[in-house]
Design an enzyme around this catalytic site. Structure first.
Site, PDB file in Angstrom:
ATOM      1  N   SER A 141       0.589  -1.128  -0.017  1.00 48.83           N
ATOM      2  CA  SER A 141       0.369  -0.110   0.626  1.00 48.83           C
ATOM      3  C   SER A 141       1.000   1.594   0.083  1.00 48.83           C
ATOM      4  O   SER A 141       2.418   1.275   0.444  1.00 48.83           O
ATOM      5  CB  SER A 141      -0.755  -0.565   1.510  1.00 48.83           C
ATOM      6  OG  SER A 141      -1.597   1.254   1.958  1.00 48.83           O
ATOM      7  N   TYR A 154      -2.317  -1.117  10.197  1.00 52.74           N
ATOM      8  CA  TYR A 154      -2.117  -1.532   8.558  1.00 52.74           C
ATOM      9  C   TYR A 154      -1.063  -1.116   8.660  1.00 52.74           C
ATOM     10  O   TYR A 154      -0.094  -1.371   7.540  1.00 52.74           O
ATOM     11  CB  TYR A 154      -3.840  -0.668   8.337  1.00 52.74           C
ATOM     12  CG  TYR A 154      -3.831  -0.712   6.508  1.00 52.74           C
ATOM     13  CD1 TYR A 154      -4.570  -1.510   6.395  1.00 52.74           C
ATOM     14  CD2 TYR A 154      -3.491  -0.140   5.560  1.00 52.74           C
ATOM     15  CE1 TYR A 154      -4.708  -2.391   4.940  1.00 52.74           C
ATOM     16  CE2 TYR A 154      -3.391  -0.129   4.657  1.00 52.74           C
ATOM     17  CZ  TYR A 154      -3.961  -1.328   4.077  1.00 52.74           C
ATOM     18  OH  TYR A 154      -3.865  -1.040   2.287  1.00 52.74           O
TER      19      TYR A 154
HETATM   20  P1  NAD Z   1     -11.855  -5.715  -0.379  1.00 51.46           P
HETATM   21  O1  NAD Z   1     -12.081  -6.029   0.704  1.00 51.46           O
HETATM   22  O2  NAD Z   1     -12.151  -5.605  -1.851  1.00 51.46           O
HETATM   23  O3  NAD Z   1     -11.067  -7.253  -0.536  1.00 51.46           O
HETATM   24  C1  NAD Z   1     -10.426  -7.975   0.109  1.00 51.46           C
HETATM   25  C2  NAD Z   1     -10.365 -10.031   0.230  1.00 51.46           C
HETATM   26  O4  NAD Z   1      -9.198  -9.786   0.987  1.00 51.46           O
HETATM   27  C3  NAD Z   1     -11.724 -10.046  -0.218  1.00 51.46           C
HETATM   28  O5  NAD Z   1     -11.411 -11.435  -0.784  1.00 51.46           O
HETATM   29  C4  NAD Z   1     -11.768 -10.665   1.319  1.00 51.46           C
HETATM   30  O6  NAD Z   1     -12.617 -11.771   1.154  1.00 51.46           O
HETATM   31  C5  NAD Z   1     -10.627 -11.115   1.730  1.00 51.46           C
HETATM   32  N1  NAD Z   1     -10.238 -11.355   2.782  1.00 51.46           N
HETATM   33  C6  NAD Z   1     -10.510 -10.836   4.033  1.00 51.46           C
HETATM   34  N2  NAD Z   1     -10.170 -11.206   5.277  1.00 51.46           N
HETATM   35  C7  NAD Z   1      -9.571 -12.747   4.667  1.00 51.46           C
HETATM   36  C8  NAD Z   1      -9.333 -13.745   6.048  1.00 51.46           C
HETATM   37  N3  NAD Z   1      -8.882 -13.848   6.828  1.00 51.46           N
HETATM   38  N4  NAD Z   1      -9.142 -14.603   4.541  1.00 51.46           N
HETATM   39  C9  NAD Z   1      -8.724 -14.495   3.582  1.00 51.46           C
HETATM   40  N5  NAD Z   1      -9.792 -13.940   2.506  1.00 51.46           N
HETATM   41  C10 NAD Z   1      -9.738 -13.338   3.232  1.00 51.46           C
HETATM   42  O7  NAD Z   1      -9.851  -5.265  -0.410  1.00 51.46           O
HETATM   43  P2  NAD Z   1      -9.601  -4.218  -1.570  1.00 51.46           P
HETATM   44  O8  NAD Z   1      -9.589  -3.000  -1.338  1.00 51.46           O
HETATM   45  O9  NAD Z   1      -9.496  -5.084  -3.104  1.00 51.46           O
HETATM   46  O10 NAD Z   1      -7.434  -4.700  -1.367  1.00 51.46           O
HETATM   47  C11 NAD Z   1      -6.881  -6.044  -1.814  1.00 51.46           C
HETATM   48  C12 NAD Z   1      -5.662  -6.029  -1.536  1.00 51.46           C
HETATM   49  O11 NAD Z   1      -4.794  -4.404  -0.711  1.00 51.46           O
HETATM   50  C13 NAD Z   1      -5.108  -5.283   0.514  1.00 51.46           C
HETATM   51  O12 NAD Z   1      -4.216  -6.238   0.618  1.00 51.46           O
HETATM   52  C14 NAD Z   1      -5.413  -3.865   0.834  1.00 51.46           C
HETATM   53  O13 NAD Z   1      -5.167  -3.545   1.999  1.00 51.46           O
HETATM   54  C15 NAD Z   1      -4.387  -3.690  -0.753  1.00 51.46           C
HETATM   55  N6  NAD Z   1      -4.717  -2.165  -0.437  1.00 51.46           N
HETATM   56  C16 NAD Z   1      -6.178  -1.457  -0.496  1.00 51.46           C
HETATM   57  C17 NAD Z   1      -6.863  -0.022  -1.086  1.00 51.46           C
HETATM   58  C18 NAD Z   1      -7.459   0.310  -1.312  1.00 51.46           C
HETATM   59  O14 NAD Z   1      -7.405   1.501  -1.584  1.00 51.46           O
HETATM   60  N7  NAD Z   1      -8.597  -0.067  -1.702  1.00 51.46           N
HETATM   61  C19 NAD Z   1      -5.151   0.486  -1.456  1.00 51.46           C
HETATM   62  C20 NAD Z   1      -3.993  -0.037  -0.882  1.00 51.46           C
HETATM   63  C21 NAD Z   1      -3.152  -1.089  -0.420  1.00 51.46           C
END
Ligand code: NAD
Length: 259
Positions: A141, A154
């Site tokens: 991130s 986080y």
């Molecule tokens: P999201 O909530 O849409 O998806 C998260 C996924 O992780 C889902 O499929 C969920 O089922 C799975 N998950 C959650 N807990 C779990 C567990 N205990 N076991 C197995 N699977 C699990 O989130 P996103 O925004 O797509 O984020 C995906 C990644 O990108 C994350 O690591 C997040 O930190 C990172 N990220 C997101 C953003 C953003 O702005 N959305 C920015 C930077 C980094």
């Protein structure tokens, strides 16, 4: 690509992970998707990835449980015969001042994003080393490079994911394996949507103010990154022409970390 390659994307039933899984399926990979949910609850996600005509299978595994990632890789290798691309994407968030952050939430955030990456990498490396080719992508991130208040678990976890990426890249540099972190800014996914109310509470703002003055404030483009942009970068990193990119933390954040 001369032989069929197999990709595992953790946390791939929504958001960024779903987009990455769809991209790899469209590129002809066999794809393992994962979340903690029951298969019956993820049929739409599975169908949307499988719609690209690739061999796609769902692997239920709760990565907050110790060792879950290790077993998950074992199941994927049993099903597909090998694992060539590992994308550690699963992540969770909790917005709160540190003194109000329940220890259970700290533990869950660290377990899902950081511990699970340690376990999946340990399990995946012997096969990749044996074949002399592998790609590991850790979705970190902008918070792996910069801090924000009220996100201590986080921010700490994502900084650690960047450190893990660099250390494993050095250990695998002569083995045909690359290890990189992608550091997105804000991407509009359920993870971000869910924190708008929390952010409004801790900042004492309306949800509209939070969108304008908190969520998009650090992102100079003032635009959300789209999940497909992350997927495209992940796909590039898996190409043979990306063989010299390893140990990098690659920002895709609308200029956030240029400040
Ligand atoms: P999201 O909530 O849409 O998806 C998260 C996924 O992780 C889902 O499929 C969920 O089922 C799975 N998950 C959650 N807990 C779990 C567990 N205990 N076991 C197995 N699977 C699990 O989130 P996103 O925004 O797509 O984020 C995906 C990644 O990108 C994350 O690591 C997040 O930190 C990172 N990220 C997101 C953003 C953003 O702005 N959305 C920015 C930077 C980094």
């Amino acid at each position: 690509m001369t032989t069929k390659r197999v990709a595992l994307v953790t946390g791939s039933t929504s958001g960024i992970g779903l987009s990455i899984a769809s991209k790899f399926a469209a590129m002809g990979y066999d794809v393992a998707i994962n979340s903690f949910e029951a298969e019956a609850d993820v049929v739409d996600a599975l169908r949307s990835v499988a719609g690209n005509g690739a061999s796609v299978r769902y692997f239920q595994s709760d990565l907050s449980l110790n060792g879950g990632g290790y077993d998950l890789v074992g199941e994927v290798v049993s099903a597909f015969g090998q694992l060539d691309v590992l994308v550690n994407n699963a992540g969770v968030q909790k917005v709160a001042p540190i003194e109000d952050l329940p220890p259970a939430d700290w533990d869950r955030i660290v377990a899902v994003s950081l511990d699970s990456a340690f376990h999946t990498i340990r399990a995946a490396l012997p096969g990749m080393t044996g074949r002399g080719w592998g790609r590991i992508i850790n979705i970190a991130s902008a918070h792996g490079l910069r801090a924000s208040p009220f996100k201590s678990a986080y921010v700490a976890t994502k900084h650690a994911v960047v450190g893990l990426t660099k250390a494993v890249a050095l250990e695998t540099a002569e083995k045909g394996i690359t290890v990189n972190a992608i550091c997105p800014g804000y991407v509009w996914t359920p993870l971000v949507a869910a924190q708008v109310a929390d952010q409004a509470r801790v900042h004492g703002m309306s949800e509209e103010q939070v969108m304008r003055e908190v969520i998009l404030a650090p992102q100079p483009t003032r635009q959300f990154v789209q999940p497909e942009e992350i997927a495209e970068l992940a796909a590039y990193l898996c190409g043979d022409l990306a063989r010299s990119i390893t140990g990098s933390a690659i920002s895709i954040d609308g200029g956030w970390t240029a400040r």
